[in-house]
Design a protein around this motif. Structure first.
Motif, PDB file in Angstrom:
ATOM      1  N   SER A  72       0.851  -1.190   0.000  1.00  0.00           N
ATOM      2  CA  SER A  72       0.000   0.000   0.000  1.00  0.00           C
ATOM      3  C   SER A  72       0.888   1.242   0.000  1.00  0.00           C
ATOM      4  O   SER A  72       1.925   1.271   0.671  1.00  0.00           O
ATOM      5  CB  SER A  72      -0.911   0.017   1.232  1.00  0.00           C
ATOM      6  OG  SER A  72      -1.806  -1.076   1.201  1.00  0.00           O
ATOM      7  N   PHE A  73       0.473   2.259  -0.751  1.00  0.00           N
ATOM      8  CA  PHE A  73       1.268   3.472  -0.884  1.00  0.00           C
ATOM      9  C   PHE A  73       0.394   4.706  -0.691  1.00  0.00           C
ATOM     10  O   PHE A  73      -0.773   4.717  -1.089  1.00  0.00           O
ATOM     11  CB  PHE A  73       1.926   3.539  -2.269  1.00  0.00           C
ATOM     12  CG  PHE A  73       2.823   2.387  -2.581  1.00  0.00           C
ATOM     13  CD1 PHE A  73       4.142   2.377  -2.158  1.00  0.00           C
ATOM     14  CD2 PHE A  73       2.351   1.292  -3.288  1.00  0.00           C
ATOM     15  CE1 PHE A  73       4.966   1.297  -2.439  1.00  0.00           C
ATOM     16  CE2 PHE A  73       3.159   0.207  -3.568  1.00  0.00           C
ATOM     17  CZ  PHE A  73       4.477   0.212  -3.148  1.00  0.00           C
ATOM     18  N   ASP A  74       1.004   5.729  -0.098  1.00  0.00           N
ATOM     19  CA  ASP A  74       0.338   7.018   0.020  1.00  0.00           C
ATOM     20  C   ASP A  74       0.598   7.794  -1.269  1.00  0.00           C
ATOM     21  O   ASP A  74       1.604   8.491  -1.393  1.00  0.00           O
ATOM     22  CB  ASP A  74       0.873   7.780   1.236  1.00  0.00           C
ATOM     23  CG  ASP A  74       0.187   9.125   1.422  1.00  0.00           C
ATOM     24  OD1 ASP A  74      -0.746   9.424   0.653  1.00  0.00           O
ATOM     25  OD2 ASP A  74       0.599   9.878   2.324  1.00  0.00           O
ATOM     26  N   PHE A  75      -0.304   7.645  -2.221  1.00  0.00           N
ATOM     27  CA  PHE A  75      -0.072   8.277  -3.528  1.00  0.00           C
ATOM     28  C   PHE A  75      -0.124   9.794  -3.451  1.00  0.00           C
ATOM     29  O   PHE A  75       0.430  10.472  -4.319  1.00  0.00           O
ATOM     30  CB  PHE A  75      -1.078   7.748  -4.547  1.00  0.00           C
ATOM     31  CG  PHE A  75      -0.703   6.407  -5.114  1.00  0.00           C
ATOM     32  CD1 PHE A  75       0.097   6.301  -6.231  1.00  0.00           C
ATOM     33  CD2 PHE A  75      -1.122   5.241  -4.500  1.00  0.00           C
ATOM     34  CE1 PHE A  75       0.469   5.071  -6.739  1.00  0.00           C
ATOM     35  CE2 PHE A  75      -0.762   3.997  -4.996  1.00  0.00           C
ATOM     36  CZ  PHE A  75       0.033   3.911  -6.126  1.00  0.00           C
ATOM     37  N   ALA A  76      -0.758  10.347  -2.441  1.00  0.00           N
ATOM     38  CA  ALA A  76      -0.736  11.795  -2.281  1.00  0.00           C
ATOM     39  C   ALA A  76       0.694  12.301  -2.090  1.00  0.00           C
ATOM     40  O   ALA A  76       1.020  13.429  -2.463  1.00  0.00           O
ATOM     41  CB  ALA A  76      -1.605  12.207  -1.083  1.00  0.00           C
ATOM     42  N   GLU A  77       1.543  11.454  -1.535  1.00  0.00           N
ATOM     43  CA  GLU A  77       2.947  11.815  -1.316  1.00  0.00           C
ATOM     44  C   GLU A  77       3.788  11.563  -2.555  1.00  0.00           C
ATOM     45  O   GLU A  77       4.703  12.337  -2.863  1.00  0.00           O
ATOM     46  CB  GLU A  77       3.508  11.005  -0.146  1.00  0.00           C
ATOM     47  CG  GLU A  77       4.944  11.312   0.215  1.00  0.00           C
ATOM     48  CD  GLU A  77       5.076  12.545   1.103  1.00  0.00           C
ATOM     49  OE1 GLU A  77       6.211  12.981   1.335  1.00  0.00           O
ATOM     50  OE2 GLU A  77       4.037  13.066   1.550  1.00  0.00           O
ATOM     51  N   PHE A  78       3.477  10.493  -3.313  1.00  0.00           N
ATOM     52  CA  PHE A  78       4.421  10.011  -4.322  1.00  0.00           C
ATOM     53  C   PHE A  78       4.063  10.354  -5.767  1.00  0.00           C
ATOM     54  O   PHE A  78       4.853  10.061  -6.659  1.00  0.00           O
ATOM     55  CB  PHE A  78       4.596   8.500  -4.179  1.00  0.00           C
ATOM     56  CG  PHE A  78       5.300   8.102  -2.906  1.00  0.00           C
ATOM     57  CD1 PHE A  78       6.624   8.456  -2.705  1.00  0.00           C
ATOM     58  CD2 PHE A  78       4.635   7.408  -1.915  1.00  0.00           C
ATOM     59  CE1 PHE A  78       7.283   8.105  -1.533  1.00  0.00           C
ATOM     60  CE2 PHE A  78       5.280   7.051  -0.741  1.00  0.00           C
ATOM     61  CZ  PHE A  78       6.606   7.400  -0.549  1.00  0.00           C
ATOM     62  N   ILE A  79       2.907  10.947  -6.026  1.00  0.00           N
ATOM     63  CA  ILE A  79       2.592  11.317  -7.413  1.00  0.00           C
ATOM     64  C   ILE A  79       3.643  12.278  -7.953  1.00  0.00           C
ATOM     65  O   ILE A  79       4.143  12.122  -9.080  1.00  0.00           O
ATOM     66  CB  ILE A  79       1.185  11.926  -7.528  1.00  0.00           C
ATOM     67  CG1 ILE A  79       0.125  10.870  -7.197  1.00  0.00           C
ATOM     68  CG2 ILE A  79       0.950  12.479  -8.934  1.00  0.00           C
ATOM     69  CD1 ILE A  79      -1.288  11.422  -7.133  1.00  0.00           C
ATOM     70  N   SER A  80       4.012  13.260  -7.164  1.00  0.00           N
ATOM     71  CA  SER A  80       5.026  14.213  -7.622  1.00  0.00           C
ATOM     72  C   SER A  80       6.365  13.520  -7.853  1.00  0.00           C
ATOM     73  O   SER A  80       7.115  13.884  -8.769  1.00  0.00           O
ATOM     74  CB  SER A  80       5.180  15.357  -6.617  1.00  0.00           C
ATOM     75  OG  SER A  80       5.461  14.854  -5.327  1.00  0.00           O
ATOM     76  N   VAL A  81       6.673  12.501  -7.039  1.00  0.00           N
ATOM     77  CA  VAL A  81       7.915  11.740  -7.231  1.00  0.00           C
ATOM     78  C   VAL A  81       7.921  11.086  -8.602  1.00  0.00           C
ATOM     79  O   VAL A  81       8.931  11.105  -9.321  1.00  0.00           O
ATOM     80  CB  VAL A  81       8.065  10.673  -6.124  1.00  0.00           C
ATOM     81  CG1 VAL A  81       9.165   9.678  -6.477  1.00  0.00           C
ATOM     82  CG2 VAL A  81       8.362  11.333  -4.791  1.00  0.00           C
ATOM     83  N   PHE A  82       6.787  10.485  -9.001  1.00  0.00           N
ATOM     84  CA  PHE A  82       6.702   9.827 -10.307  1.00  0.00           C
ATOM     85  C   PHE A  82       6.769  10.833 -11.458  1.00  0.00           C
ATOM     86  O   PHE A  82       7.070  10.455 -12.589  1.00  0.00           O
ATOM     87  CB  PHE A  82       5.424   9.005 -10.396  1.00  0.00           C
ATOM     88  CG  PHE A  82       5.348   7.898  -9.374  1.00  0.00           C
ATOM     89  CD1 PHE A  82       6.487   7.210  -8.994  1.00  0.00           C
ATOM     90  CD2 PHE A  82       4.145   7.548  -8.786  1.00  0.00           C
ATOM     91  CE1 PHE A  82       6.434   6.193  -8.042  1.00  0.00           C
ATOM     92  CE2 PHE A  82       4.079   6.535  -7.840  1.00  0.00           C
ATOM     93  CZ  PHE A  82       5.227   5.857  -7.467  1.00  0.00           C
ATOM     94  N   LEU A  83       6.496  12.098 -11.155  1.00  0.00           N
ATOM     95  CA  LEU A  83       6.644  13.155 -12.160  1.00  0.00           C
ATOM     96  C   LEU A  83       8.063  13.741 -12.162  1.00  0.00           C
ATOM     97  O   LEU A  83       8.336  14.696 -12.884  1.00  0.00           O
ATOM     98  CB  LEU A  83       5.633  14.270 -11.903  1.00  0.00           C
ATOM     99  CG  LEU A  83       4.163  13.927 -12.166  1.00  0.00           C
ATOM    100  CD1 LEU A  83       3.253  15.056 -11.693  1.00  0.00           C
ATOM    101  CD2 LEU A  83       3.918  13.649 -13.640  1.00  0.00           C
ATOM    102  N   GLY A  84       8.943  13.166 -11.338  1.00  0.00           N
ATOM    103  CA  GLY A  84      10.329  13.634 -11.304  1.00  0.00           C
ATOM    104  C   GLY A  84      10.542  14.841 -10.414  1.00  0.00           C
ATOM    105  O   GLY A  84      11.556  15.542 -10.558  1.00  0.00           O
TER     106      GLY A  84
END
Length: 261
Positions: A134-146
């Motif tokens: 399970s992942f907190d996508f609110a935290e990591f969406i920006s990470v996936f955008l670099g």
């Protein structure tokens, strides 16, 4: 009894002294790396990069390693504005295995085999079945955008040079009381890694690699996230990503224009 040879003994003594000197003389320390770019220039470059990426659409291979699983998923990803993401997991033959949507105020997982939609807390629980964690996508969406999460909220404390052609930015998040260390390539002035800390403990680390220019955006084609408390790792490899495409709201709906089953 062997005869004493003073010359031979003197040479042996010199050799021993020379050897001892070589063994005890410490190597000269390398000079510390020097920061040749101003803090203002580094911060402007980071601001420019952070504001240059708004969305991405791509095929990806995602490797997930946890205490229990180590597998690779074939997926399509659509992400927008650090807030919304859609992940479609595919079989080796391109058939849909599951759809995950995170959108402000909504989280959904669709199981096409059972034709069931999971929402809310149930969707968080089912995320482990779909991804293996399970992942907190609110935290990591920006990470996936670099990009660095919560970049606009960070208070910069110092920027220093580090061996390996890097600059290191240390910052503090006053809302969360967390620290962020950002590693910046001294040549491109783009972020290549970051680590988030809470009370001195590492929360997670990120590495952005294999960056290429796509139009005016220097976009990483490999993103690695390590969560230290969970002891897991996600490696996302982009394949021919579209950067900053227009993405409509209905992309983040499972069944546009009709009622979900």
């Amino acid at each position: 009894m062997k005869a004493f040879h003073p010359v031979r003994s003197w040479l042996a003594g010199c050799a021993l002294l020379t050897l001892a000197a070589c063994q005890t003389t410490p190597p000269a320390p390398e000079p510390p790396p020097v920061k040749t770019v101003s803090d203002e220039a580094i911060l402007k470059a980071l601001d420019r990069h952070h504001n240059s990426v708004h969305s991405v659409r791509s095929f990806v291979t995602t490797r997930i390693r946890t205490r229990l699983v180590d597998h690779v998923l074939r997926q399509t990803v659509v992400a927008r504005n650090d807030q919304s993401i859609r992940l479609d997991t595919l079989s080796n033959f391109g058939q849909p295995l599951g759809v995950f949507i995170f959108h402000p105020g909504r989280i959904q997982i669709y199981d096409p085999q059972k034709n069931i939609v999971h929402t809310g807390a149930e969707a968080w629980y089912m995320m482990s079945d779909l991804f293996g964690a399970s992942f907190d996508f609110a935290e990591f969406i920006s990470v996936f955008l670099g990009k660095v999460p919560r970049y606009d909220r960070l208070k910069v404390e110092r920027i220093t040079a580090r061996a390996g052609n890097l600059y290191v930015l240390d910052a503090f998040d006053p809302v969360r009381k967390e620290r962020t260390e950002i590693e910046i390539d001294a040549g491109t002035l783009h972020p290549v890694a970051m680590t988030r800390y809470k009370n001195g403990d590492k929360l997670y680390s990120v590495a952005w690699a294999e960056a290429k220019w796509i139009g005016a955006v220097y976009f990483p084609h490999r993103v690695t996230v390590q969560r230290h408390h969970e002891n897991d790792e996600v490696i996302l490899n982009y394949r021919n990503p579209q950067v900053n495409p227009a993405i409509a709201d209905d992309v983040f709906e499972l069944f546009p224009n009709r009622t979900a089953p």
